[in-house]
Design a protein around this motif. Sequence first.
Motif, PDB file in Angstrom:
ATOM      1  N   CYS A  15     -14.315  -2.854 -42.939  1.00 55.48           N
ATOM      2  CA  CYS A  15     -14.735  -1.457 -43.108  1.00 55.48           C
ATOM      3  C   CYS A  15     -14.491  -0.709 -41.801  1.00 55.48           C
ATOM      4  CB  CYS A  15     -16.212  -1.435 -43.502  1.00 55.48           C
ATOM      5  SG  CYS A  15     -17.007   0.169 -43.384  1.00 55.48           S
ATOM      6  N   LEU A  17     -15.028   2.444 -41.088  1.00 61.41           N
ATOM      7  CA  LEU A  17     -16.172   3.287 -40.734  1.00 61.41           C
ATOM      8  C   LEU A  17     -17.285   2.454 -40.095  1.00 61.41           C
ATOM      9  CD1 LEU A  17     -16.463   5.727 -43.789  1.00 61.41           C
ATOM     10  CD2 LEU A  17     -15.554   6.219 -41.504  1.00 61.41           C
ATOM     11  N   GLU A  53     -21.891   1.994 -51.906  1.00 57.06           N
ATOM     12  CA  GLU A  53     -21.174   3.264 -51.813  1.00 57.06           C
ATOM     13  C   GLU A  53     -21.565   4.090 -50.594  1.00 57.06           C
ATOM     14  OE1 GLU A  53     -21.337   5.399 -55.481  1.00 57.06           O
ATOM     15  OE2 GLU A  53     -20.584   3.699 -56.627  1.00 57.06           O
ATOM     16  N   GLN A  54     -22.455   3.588 -49.760  1.00 58.46           N
ATOM     17  CA  GLN A  54     -22.931   4.358 -48.612  1.00 58.46           C
ATOM     18  C   GLN A  54     -22.514   3.786 -47.265  1.00 58.46           C
ATOM     19  OE1 GLN A  54     -27.186   4.510 -49.004  1.00 58.46           O
ATOM     20  NE2 GLN A  54     -27.102   6.080 -50.565  1.00 58.46           N
ATOM     21  N   TRP A  68     -22.457   6.509 -43.958  1.00 60.21           N
ATOM     22  CA  TRP A  68     -21.051   6.852 -43.766  1.00 60.21           C
ATOM     23  C   TRP A  68     -20.678   7.032 -42.305  1.00 60.21           C
ATOM     24  CZ3 TRP A  68     -21.025  10.909 -48.208  1.00 60.21           C
ATOM     25  CH2 TRP A  68     -20.968  10.251 -49.427  1.00 60.21           C
ATOM     26  N   ARG A  69     -21.346   7.910 -41.591  1.00 53.85           N
ATOM     27  CA  ARG A  69     -21.044   8.106 -40.168  1.00 53.85           C
ATOM     28  C   ARG A  69     -22.357   8.131 -39.382  1.00 53.85           C
ATOM     29  NH1 ARG A  69     -15.730   8.535 -39.670  1.00 53.85           N
ATOM     30  NH2 ARG A  69     -14.595   9.663 -41.238  1.00 53.85           N
TER      31      ARG A  69
END
Length: 86
Positions: A15, A17, A53-54, A68-69
């Motif tokens: 991932c 991110l 999904e997060q 996400w960020r």
Amino acid sequence: MSEGVLITLLGKPGCHLCDDARAVIERVARDLDVPWEERDITLSERDTEQYWEQIPVTLINGVQHDFWRVDESRLRTAIGKLRETS
């Protein structure tokens, strides 16, 4: 070390991110002398269902802070507020 503050990064292998989030969390944790840990959501069915999904998801003391960020300033502020109340 800051007593009573723990940052947790929830992510998964591969991932990008999560890699970005890890760099921010490592820097903040080092600067503020706060422990942190990383948890692979693919190792837990519950984590996978809840966070798939997060990711990346940032928790502070087990409470969701970001997803996400990671906003570095927001993370520093949240830790500062926790220190004020403890």
